[in-house]
Design a protein around this motif. Structure first.
Motif, PDB file in Angstrom:
ATOM      1  N   GLN A   1      29.664  23.033  42.734  1.00 58.04           N
ATOM      2  CA  GLN A   1      30.142  23.985  41.746  1.00 58.04           C
ATOM      3  C   GLN A   1      31.048  25.040  42.376  1.00 58.04           C
ATOM      4  OE1 GLN A   1      26.355  25.325  40.165  1.00 58.04           O
ATOM      5  NE2 GLN A   1      26.530  24.002  38.378  1.00 58.04           N
ATOM      6  N   GLU A   2      30.626  25.573  43.519  1.00 61.45           N
ATOM      7  CA  GLU A   2      31.396  26.635  44.158  1.00 61.45           C
ATOM      8  C   GLU A   2      32.709  26.110  44.724  1.00 61.45           C
ATOM      9  OE1 GLU A   2      32.572  30.341  45.593  1.00 61.45           O
ATOM     10  OE2 GLU A   2      31.148  29.741  44.042  1.00 61.45           O
ATOM     11  N   MET A   3      32.688  24.928  45.319  1.00 64.63           N
ATOM     12  CA  MET A   3      33.935  24.403  45.879  1.00 64.63           C
ATOM     13  C   MET A   3      34.945  24.110  44.769  1.00 64.63           C
ATOM     14  SD  MET A   3      32.705  20.602  47.148  1.00 64.63           S
ATOM     15  CE  MET A   3      34.230  19.693  47.092  1.00 64.63           C
ATOM     16  N   ARG A   4      34.457  23.662  43.598  1.00 60.45           N
ATOM     17  CA  ARG A   4      35.378  23.443  42.478  1.00 60.45           C
ATOM     18  C   ARG A   4      35.927  24.775  41.972  1.00 60.45           C
ATOM     19  NH1 ARG A   4      35.861  18.817  44.343  1.00 60.45           N
ATOM     20  NH2 ARG A   4      34.624  17.073  43.533  1.00 60.45           N
ATOM     21  N   ARG A   5      35.068  25.794  41.938  1.00 61.25           N
ATOM     22  CA  ARG A   5      35.517  27.123  41.500  1.00 61.25           C
ATOM     23  C   ARG A   5      36.618  27.647  42.412  1.00 61.25           C
ATOM     24  NH1 ARG A   5      35.130  32.370  42.281  1.00 61.25           N
ATOM     25  NH2 ARG A   5      33.985  32.110  44.249  1.00 61.25           N
ATOM     26  N   ARG A   6      36.511  27.307  43.702  1.00 61.60           N
ATOM     27  CA  ARG A   6      37.516  27.757  44.660  1.00 61.60           C
ATOM     28  C   ARG A   6      38.756  26.871  44.673  1.00 61.60           C
ATOM     29  NH1 ARG A   6      34.153  29.469  50.170  1.00 61.60           N
ATOM     30  NH2 ARG A   6      32.530  30.720  49.125  1.00 61.60           N
ATOM     31  N   GLY A   7      38.730  25.801  43.904  1.00 59.68           N
ATOM     32  CA  GLY A   7      39.912  24.957  43.803  1.00 59.68           C
ATOM     33  C   GLY A   7      39.939  23.763  44.728  1.00 59.68           C
ATOM     34  N   HIS A   8      38.837  23.487  45.435  1.00 60.44           N
ATOM     35  CA  HIS A   8      38.781  22.322  46.325  1.00 60.44           C
ATOM     36  C   HIS A   8      38.507  21.065  45.515  1.00 60.44           C
ATOM     37  CE1 HIS A   8      38.931  24.719  49.970  1.00 60.44           C
ATOM     38  NE2 HIS A   8      37.968  25.495  49.504  1.00 60.44           N
ATOM     39  N   GLN A   9      39.354  20.067  45.665  1.00 63.78           N
ATOM     40  CA  GLN A   9      39.196  18.809  44.939  1.00 63.78           C
ATOM     41  C   GLN A   9      38.600  17.701  45.816  1.00 63.78           C
ATOM     42  OE1 GLN A   9      39.708  18.773  41.634  1.00 63.78           O
ATOM     43  NE2 GLN A   9      40.130  20.954  41.944  1.00 63.78           N
ATOM     44  N   THR A  10      37.989  18.079  46.919  1.00 63.53           N
ATOM     45  CA  THR A  10      37.386  17.116  47.833  1.00 63.53           C
ATOM     46  C   THR A  10      36.371  16.237  47.107  1.00 63.53           C
ATOM     47  OG1 THR A  10      37.612  18.753  49.598  1.00 63.53           O
ATOM     48  CG2 THR A  10      36.143  16.892  50.015  1.00 63.53           C
ATOM     49  N   ASP A  11      36.430  14.941  47.361  1.00 69.45           N
ATOM     50  CA  ASP A  11      35.482  14.011  46.751  1.00 69.45           C
ATOM     51  C   ASP A  11      34.097  14.178  47.361  1.00 69.45           C
ATOM     52  OD1 ASP A  11      37.363  12.812  45.035  1.00 69.45           O
ATOM     53  OD2 ASP A  11      38.110  11.562  46.671  1.00 69.45           O
ATOM     54  N   VAL A  12      33.068  13.795  46.599  1.00 65.76           N
ATOM     55  CA  VAL A  12      31.683  14.015  47.019  1.00 65.76           C
ATOM     56  C   VAL A  12      30.861  12.748  46.840  1.00 65.76           C
ATOM     57  CG1 VAL A  12      29.549  15.301  46.581  1.00 65.76           C
ATOM     58  CG2 VAL A  12      31.770  16.457  46.404  1.00 65.76           C
ATOM     59  N   ILE A  13      30.126  12.397  47.879  1.00 64.49           N
ATOM     60  CA  ILE A  13      29.059  11.403  47.796  1.00 64.49           C
ATOM     61  C   ILE A  13      27.762  12.119  48.162  1.00 64.49           C
ATOM     62  CG2 ILE A  13      28.066   9.297  48.774  1.00 64.49           C
ATOM     63  CD1 ILE A  13      30.851   8.225  49.220  1.00 64.49           C
ATOM     64  N   MET A  14      26.817  12.141  47.244  1.00 65.67           N
ATOM     65  CA  MET A  14      25.517  12.752  47.517  1.00 65.67           C
ATOM     66  C   MET A  14      24.703  11.822  48.410  1.00 65.67           C
ATOM     67  SD  MET A  14      25.658  15.651  45.904  1.00 65.67           S
ATOM     68  CE  MET A  14      23.933  16.182  46.024  1.00 65.67           C
ATOM     69  N   VAL A  15      24.128  12.370  49.465  1.00 61.31           N
ATOM     70  CA  VAL A  15      23.277  11.611  50.395  1.00 61.31           C
ATOM     71  C   VAL A  15      22.000  12.423  50.555  1.00 61.31           C
ATOM     72  CG1 VAL A  15      23.082  10.611  52.698  1.00 61.31           C
ATOM     73  CG2 VAL A  15      25.309  10.684  51.568  1.00 61.31           C
ATOM     74  N   THR A  16      20.955  12.086  49.807  1.00 59.64           N
ATOM     75  CA  THR A  16      19.828  12.998  49.684  1.00 59.64           C
ATOM     76  C   THR A  16      18.536  12.281  49.339  1.00 59.64           C
ATOM     77  OG1 THR A  16      19.017  14.904  48.417  1.00 59.64           O
ATOM     78  CG2 THR A  16      20.487  13.387  47.271  1.00 59.64           C
ATOM     79  N   ALA A  17      17.427  12.953  49.606  1.00 53.64           N
ATOM     80  CA  ALA A  17      16.118  12.431  49.211  1.00 53.64           C
ATOM     81  C   ALA A  17      15.785  12.783  47.769  1.00 53.64           C
ATOM     82  CB  ALA A  17      15.043  12.992  50.139  1.00 53.64           C
ATOM     83  N   ALA A  18      16.598  13.610  47.128  1.00 50.08           N
ATOM     84  CA  ALA A  18      16.357  13.990  45.728  1.00 50.08           C
ATOM     85  C   ALA A  18      16.580  12.776  44.846  1.00 50.08           C
ATOM     86  CB  ALA A  18      17.290  15.127  45.331  1.00 50.08           C
ATOM     87  N   ARG A  19      15.519  12.332  44.186  1.00 50.12           N
ATOM     88  CA  ARG A  19      15.644  11.128  43.382  1.00 50.12           C
ATOM     89  C   ARG A  19      15.226  11.330  41.929  1.00 50.12           C
ATOM     90  NH1 ARG A  19      12.688   6.769  46.400  1.00 50.12           N
ATOM     91  NH2 ARG A  19      13.497   7.866  48.214  1.00 50.12           N
TER      92      ARG A  19
END
Length: 226
Positions: A68-86
């Motif tokens: 959310q914050e990176m989008r607010r700052r204008g960063h369009q970097t792609d994201v792959i979530m790598v997490t134990a949150a299921r």
């Protein structure tokens, strides 16, 4: 090269994930971060970051808060979530916030490699720019799912499948089953079987080459080059 920022609160896990990334051709680790604040700082200071491998459980904020914050700052970097949150709520929120893939811990190298290669497929598909017909749109939306299941039908070898795939991806134009066989060392019949599998799963496209006489020759091209 696709520049990757690896974000995980566990420094050992971050190192392992970074080592995995470096093993996939076409990818390079731009840096590591172990908190939300550090991840956002790296995005501001690194020369280029194309992709975030992002853990959800960070010590100061969640991974989704980072997105959310990176989008607010204008960063369009792609994201792959790598997490134990299921939990489904987190997965759904990640989708809605634009995460391209979601990889649940623990995972093996093959799992991450499949996600990264699918992402590379997507970037190749988008590189052409211009307008898209429906077939092009279908290919764009299908690029991320094309490799999402590393399993193969019964009787198929992962090693042979990888040989055929790499030969087709590196070719400058369509190849016949015999040409694939010559490049990989497998029989023509085996090459044909794996090429048909790639065609059925949408990762290769069949083209026909007409000669002076007889039936047309079946030739195959990697889908993102079709």
């Amino acid at each position: 090269m696709i520049e990757v920022l690896v974000v995980d609160d566990d420094t050992r896990v971050a190192r392992v994930n970074a080592a995995y990334v470096e093993k996939v051709p076409g990818f390079r680790v731009a840096g590591e971060a172990h908190s939300a604040a550090e991840a956002l700082l790296r995005l501001e200071t690194l020369p280029r970051v194309d992709l975030l491998l992002l853990d959800h459980y960070l010590p100061d904020e969640t991974g989704l808060a980072v997105v959310q914050e990176m989008r607010r700052r204008g960063h369009q970097t792609d994201v792959i979530m790598v997490t134990a949150a299921r939990d489904v709520g987190t997965v759904q929120a990640a989708m809605r916030q634009g995460a391209l893939q979601y990889l649940v811990k623990p995972f093996a190298f093959a799992g991450l490699r499949a996600k990264l290669e699918a992402y590379a497929d997507l970037r190749r598909t988008l590189d052409g720019g211009g307008e898209a017909e429906q077939a092009d749109v279908d290919r764009i939306f299908g690029a991320l799912s094309a490799r999402s299941e590393p399993g193969l039908p019964k009787g198929h070898s992962p090693t042979t499948a990888e040989l055929v795939r790499q030969s087709l991806m590196s070719a400058e134009g369509p190849l016949s089953a015999q040409e694939i066989a010559d490049r990989t060392g497998v029989s023509r019949q085996t090459a044909q079987r794996y090429l048909k599998l790639l065609e059925r799963t949408g990762r290769a496209r069949l083209t026909l080459k007409y000669g002076d006489a007889g039936r047309p020759e079946h030739r195959y091209v990697w889908a993102t080059r079709a």
